[in-house]
Design a protein around this motif. Structure first.
Motif, short mmCIF file in Angstrom:
data_model
loop_
_atom_site.label_atom_id
_atom_site.label_comp_id
_atom_site.label_asym_id
_atom_site.label_seq_id
_atom_site.Cartn_x
_atom_site.Cartn_y
_atom_site.Cartn_z
N TYR A 62 47.64 -0.28 5.48
CA TYR A 62 47.75 -1.66 4.97
C TYR A 62 49.18 -2.16 5.06
O TYR A 62 49.44 -3.32 5.34
N ALA A 63 50.13 -1.26 4.80
CA ALA A 63 51.54 -1.62 4.86
C ALA A 63 52.33 -0.36 5.14
O ALA A 63 51.88 0.74 4.81
N THR A 65 56.55 1.24 5.70
CA THR A 65 57.99 1.06 5.76
C THR A 65 58.61 2.40 6.14
O THR A 65 58.03 3.45 5.90
N CYS A 80 53.63 4.61 3.39
CA CYS A 80 52.63 3.60 3.72
C CYS A 80 51.62 3.45 2.59
O CYS A 80 51.45 4.33 1.77
N ARG A 89 43.20 1.90 -2.58
CA ARG A 89 44.47 1.91 -1.87
C ARG A 89 45.37 2.98 -2.46
O ARG A 89 45.44 3.14 -3.68
N ILE A 104 50.69 -1.26 11.02
CA ILE A 104 49.66 -1.83 10.16
C ILE A 104 48.35 -1.92 10.95
O ILE A 104 48.36 -2.30 12.12
#
Ligand SMILES: [Zn+2]
Length: 131
Positions: A62-63, A65, A80, A89, A104
């Motif tokens: 989903y995300a 970095t 992540c 999540r 993503i």
């Protein structure tokens, strides 16, 4: 001082199962939703107790970095957020790709990594979906 209860909350149970190399999430018998991080009550409808179930482990990034770290400290790694197919999540990392290669929408699969007796959920990019 008397010992009236042992520390066996949902989080303690979750960690002890992880330490044995198994990843379980919770499922609400009332509203049928999955729950993660472990809780005593369903955050959707308040029902208890929640059941423990094994997720498929499949999920989608989903995300993501990249956390920069000196090479001598182990090098860069990614952090992540992954949406499991069960609808929950969690924060983790993708282990089998270069940190900057995680994107993503990538399909990933959960795996339990046990380090010095301590279990941790990490993800691998699914075959055929590696960057
Ligand atoms: Zn519920």
């Amino acid at each position: 001082m008397t010992e009236t209860s042992t520390p066996t909350g949902a989080q303690a149970h979750h960690q002890s199962v992880l330490d044995q190399g198994r990843f379980l999430i919770q499922h609400c018998p009332d509203c049928q939703k999955h729950v993660y991080f472990p809780r005593e009550l369903c955050p959707h409808c308040g029902a208890a107790p929640l059941n423990w179930v094994a997720p498929t482990g499949h999920g989608t990034v989903y995300a993501v970095t990249t956390v920069r770290r000196k090479a001598e400290a182990g090098g860069d790694f990614n952090v992540c957020l992954v949406d499991l197919d069960e609808g929950v999540r969690l924060m983790s990392r993708v282990d089998n790709l270069a940190p900057q290669a995680v994107r993503i929408g990538q399909r990933v699969k959960a795996r339990v990594q046990v380090n010095e007796g301590r279990g941790l959920v990490v993800f691998d990019a699914e075959k055929g979906d590696a960057a």
